[in-house]
Design an enzyme around this catalytic site. Structure first.
Site, short mmCIF file in Angstrom:
data_model
loop_
_atom_site.label_atom_id
_atom_site.label_comp_id
_atom_site.label_asym_id
_atom_site.label_seq_id
_atom_site.Cartn_x
_atom_site.Cartn_y
_atom_site.Cartn_z
N SER A 1 -59.39 34.43 11.15
CA SER A 1 -60.25 35.37 10.44
C SER A 1 -61.18 34.61 9.51
O SER A 1 -60.87 33.47 9.11
CB SER A 1 -59.38 36.34 9.63
OG SER A 1 -60.15 37.07 8.71
N TYR B 1 -52.97 38.19 2.37
CA TYR B 1 -53.54 38.28 3.72
C TYR B 1 -54.32 37.01 4.06
O TYR B 1 -54.16 36.44 5.15
CB TYR B 1 -54.45 39.50 3.86
CG TYR B 1 -55.07 39.57 5.24
CD1 TYR B 1 -54.32 39.94 6.34
CD2 TYR B 1 -56.41 39.22 5.43
CE1 TYR B 1 -54.87 39.97 7.61
CE2 TYR B 1 -56.97 39.25 6.69
CZ TYR B 1 -56.20 39.63 7.78
OH TYR B 1 -56.75 39.64 9.04
#
Length: 325
Positions: A128, A152
């Site tokens: 990501s 995250y």
């Protein structure tokens, strides 16, 4: 088309947002798709395609190495797309351990199972843009260090580094994707800004912006992501790309307020967003350079933000008109 015809492909997270689109496209191209599924998602976009009956579903979680090894072995898997993850920032902030187990332990299990499987020829791991963390200079490029700070972001930094480790130490044929914020029809996480805003307008309610609305993000349409994943997998062996990471993005910069207003305008709504100003543990400004993908893979996005949003709005209108939520 011929590249995927007859290939045995494992997709983790096949009922998820990106996974549903990728699985359907692989089916269209003639692949034999095996999906690893933990939870049943009745309204998944995957089930909108009658070809879903051709997908073999393996029930299990990323934390179960034996299940993954069995799936790879019994189904003679050639290619793995590892997409499954706990992908919600707010959930990660509240439940870091479950996020770390899914995103970090789950990734090392996939990589280790692939290392032990003699038939696996290519692995694509979904990282990501969040893996880069907060950087002084933008846009992100693939040579920047991975330095997530919050749960995250850290989970994606770790998963990304694990994939690199398995290439450098074991020569596992793996590539890594780093995409901007994916959007499109089929995202059932209605706490994300795009589906939440569209649903709010369709319900006649003011959309809610959790942060102060100034956070800048790089929004990337899901069908462009599918083409990027497939092209990378197709070319990684012929171009000797194993071990490399690629950013995929349409290289836009737009803040949350601008994005919400764009959706309101496209939907012809005069509603005004409610700004809570409660965003925390998030990076203020992110966007990616896709120069490497464009030069190495000859990859380019097909959709700009307006085109992607129009298709997305149409999908949710149809979805909600059917009484689904």
């Amino acid at each position: 088309m011929d590249f995927w015809k007859g290939k045995n492909v494992l997709v983790t997270g096949c009922t998820g947002f990106l996974g549903s689109y990728l699985t359907k496209e692989l089916e269209n191209k003639g692949a034999n798709v095996v999906g690893l599924v933990r939870d049943l998602i009745p309204n998944s976009n995957l089930y909108s395609d009658p070809k879903i009956s051709n997908v073999c579903m393996v029930n299990g979680s990323l934390e179960d190495l034996e299940i993954i090894e069995r799936a790879l072995g019994e189904h003679e898997i050639d290619t793995v797309f590892h997409l499954a993850a706990q992908a919600i920032v707010g959930v990660a902030n509240r439940n870091p351990i479950s996020t770390f187990k899914a995103n970090i332990m789950g990734t090392w299990n996939i990589l280790e199972a692939c290392r032990r499987s003699p038939l696996v020829k290519r692995v694509i791991v979904a990282s990501s843009d969040k893996a880069y963390g907060d950087q002084e200079h933008l846009p992100y490029d693939e040579d920047m260090p991975l330095q997530g700070n919050h749960p995250y972001d850290v989970s994606k930094s770790c998963a990304d580094l694990l994939a690199q480790t398995y290439y450098h130490t074991y020569r596992l044929p793996v590539c890594i994707t780093r995409c901007g914020n994916l959007y499109g029809g089929g995202d059932l996480n209605f706490n994300r800004i795009i589906p939440q805003t569209i649903k709010s307008v369709l319900d006649g309610k003011a959309p809610v912006i959790r942060s102060d609305g100034t956070f800048i993000r790089d929004y990337f349409y899901v069908e462009d992501a599918v083409s990027a994943y497939l092209l990378l997998a197709e070319k990684m062996e012929s171009l000797n790309l194993q071990g490399e990471a690629f950013n995929f993005s349409n290289e836009i910069q737009i803040n949350v307020k601008e994005l919400v207003q764009k959706i309101l305008d496209l939907m012809g709504s005069e509603l005004k967003p409610i700004v809570l100003n409660k965003g925390e543990n998030e990076i203020k400004h992110q966007y990616l350079s896709s120069k490497k993908a464009m030069e190495s893979l000859n990859w380019y996005p097909n959709f700009n933000i307006e085109e992607g949003l129009i298709k997305t709005i149409s999908w949710y209108k149809n979805f909600i008109e059917k009484g689904l939520r």
